[in-house]
Design an enzyme around this catalytic site. Structure first.
Site, PDB file in Angstrom:
ATOM      1  N   ASN A 293       0.846  -1.192   0.000  1.00 11.02           N
ATOM      2  CA  ASN A 293       0.000   0.000   0.000  1.00 11.02           C
ATOM      3  C   ASN A 293       0.881   1.243   0.000  1.00 11.02           C
ATOM      4  OD1 ASN A 293       0.613  -0.835   2.678  1.00 11.02           O
ATOM      5  ND2 ASN A 293      -1.121   0.289   3.527  1.00 11.02           N
TER       6      ASN A 293
ATOM      7  N   GLU B 121       0.428   5.254   0.600  1.00 12.82           N
ATOM      8  CA  GLU B 121      -0.515   6.280   1.052  1.00 12.82           C
ATOM      9  C   GLU B 121      -0.079   7.667   0.583  1.00 12.82           C
ATOM     10  OE1 GLU B 121      -1.064   5.526   5.264  1.00 12.82           O
ATOM     11  OE2 GLU B 121      -2.252   3.750   4.784  1.00 12.82           O
TER      12      GLU B 121
ATOM     13  N   CYS C  69      -4.119   0.658  -2.415  1.00 12.65           N
ATOM     14  CA  CYS C  69      -3.960  -0.611  -1.696  1.00 12.65           C
ATOM     15  C   CYS C  69      -2.852  -1.470  -2.313  1.00 12.65           C
ATOM     16  CB  CYS C  69      -5.254  -1.416  -1.752  1.00 12.65           C
ATOM     17  SG  CYS C  69      -6.598  -0.731  -0.788  1.00 12.65           S
TER      18      CYS C  69
ATOM     19  N   GLU D 253      -2.919  -4.614  -3.095  1.00 12.94           N
ATOM     20  CA  GLU D 253      -3.403  -5.484  -4.171  1.00 12.94           C
ATOM     21  C   GLU D 253      -3.391  -4.752  -5.504  1.00 12.94           C
ATOM     22  OE1 GLU D 253      -4.748  -4.892  -1.220  1.00 12.94           O
ATOM     23  OE2 GLU D 253      -6.058  -6.499  -0.550  1.00 12.94           O
TER      24      GLU D 253
ATOM     25  N   CYS E  40     -10.238  -5.159   0.026  1.00 11.99           N
ATOM     26  CA  CYS E  40     -11.363  -4.217   0.101  1.00 11.99           C
ATOM     27  C   CYS E  40     -12.218  -4.327  -1.168  1.00 11.99           C
ATOM     28  CB  CYS E  40     -10.845  -2.787   0.281  1.00 11.99           C
ATOM     29  SG  CYS E  40     -10.232  -2.034  -1.241  1.00 11.99           S
TER      30      CYS E  40
ATOM     31  N   CYS F  88     -10.544  -3.285  -4.462  1.00 12.21           N
ATOM     32  CA  CYS F  88      -9.560  -4.271  -4.944  1.00 12.21           C
ATOM     33  C   CYS F  88     -10.244  -5.516  -5.493  1.00 12.21           C
ATOM     34  CB  CYS F  88      -8.576  -4.622  -3.839  1.00 12.21           C
ATOM     35  SG  CYS F  88      -7.458  -3.245  -3.479  1.00 12.21           S
TER      36      CYS F  88
HETATM   37  N1  THU Z   1      -5.276  -1.621   2.483  1.00 14.51           N
HETATM   38  C1  THU Z   1      -4.676  -2.436   1.566  1.00 14.51           C
HETATM   39  O1  THU Z   1      -3.575  -2.144   1.080  1.00 14.51           O
HETATM   40  N2  THU Z   1      -5.322  -3.567   1.221  1.00 14.51           N
HETATM   41  C2  THU Z   1      -6.478  -4.016   1.773  1.00 14.51           C
HETATM   42  O2  THU Z   1      -6.968  -5.056   1.380  1.00 14.51           O
HETATM   43  C3  THU Z   1      -7.131  -3.224   2.822  1.00 14.51           C
HETATM   44  C4  THU Z   1      -6.571  -1.876   3.064  1.00 14.51           C
HETATM   45  C5  THU Z   1      -4.561  -0.405   2.891  1.00 14.51           C
HETATM   46  C6  THU Z   1      -5.135   0.890   2.414  1.00 14.51           C
HETATM   47  C7  THU Z   1      -4.589   1.854   3.452  1.00 14.51           C
HETATM   48  O3  THU Z   1      -3.266   2.226   3.071  1.00 14.51           O
HETATM   49  C8  THU Z   1      -4.494   1.019   4.721  1.00 14.51           C
HETATM   50  O4  THU Z   1      -4.541  -0.327   4.301  1.00 14.51           O
HETATM   51  C9  THU Z   1      -5.623   1.274   5.735  1.00 14.51           C
HETATM   52  O5  THU Z   1      -6.858   1.189   5.125  1.00 14.51           O
END
Ligand code: THU
Length: 137
Positions: free
Chosen positions: A49, A51, A60, A62, A93, A96
């Protein structure tokens, strides 16, 4: 048709997802995630991920992995592994799930964490009656 992968390949994919989480850029959520995808070519692509100070632009793990694979020319996903350093496994999520559907509507989806708990399911179970490429033809 649901994808099946061998146990050694599954272990490789999970290991790659764990390693990918180490590269996570998650200063805001402090929730590092790693993903690894097995593509039609047999190659594994990873992502974490990433940000952003403008929170809505966070990407994310994925989707990082899938976009990397697509940019390398891959068009099918056989399996996805997601790792979070938590006691319980994390499932992809909704956004994704939709992106996985584009290239792997029946992909195996594995979630692993820091305990023995794990989820092994398929994309069509996570996103039934998905909207996809066929809806546009
Ligand atoms: N996140 C992912 O990378 N994958 C997921 O399946 C769930 C959430 C990340 C997004 C964000 O950077 C952090 O987790 C909190 O939501």
């Amino acid at each position: 048709m649901t994808q099946k992968i061998s146990a050694p390949l599954c272990r490789r994919l999970e290991k790659a997802a764990r390693a990918a989480a180490k590269k996570s850029y998650s200063p805001y959520s402090k929730f590092p995630v790693g993903a690894a995808i097995l593509c039609g070519s047999g190659k594994i692509y990873t992502g974490c991920n990433v940000e952003n100070a403008s929170y809505g632009l966070c990407n994310c793990a994925e989707r990082t992995a899938i976009f990397t694979a697509a940019a390398a020319g891959e068009r099918t996903i056989k399996a996805v592994a997601v790792y979070t350093p938590t006691a319980a496994p994390t499932s992809p999520c909704g956004a994704c799930r939709q992106v996985i559907n584009e290239f792997g509507p029946t992909a195996l989806v594995i979630s692993v964490c820091d305990s023995a708990a794990r989820i092994e399911t398929t994309l069509d179970q996570l996103l039934p009656h998905a909207f996809g490429p066929a809806n546009l033809t």
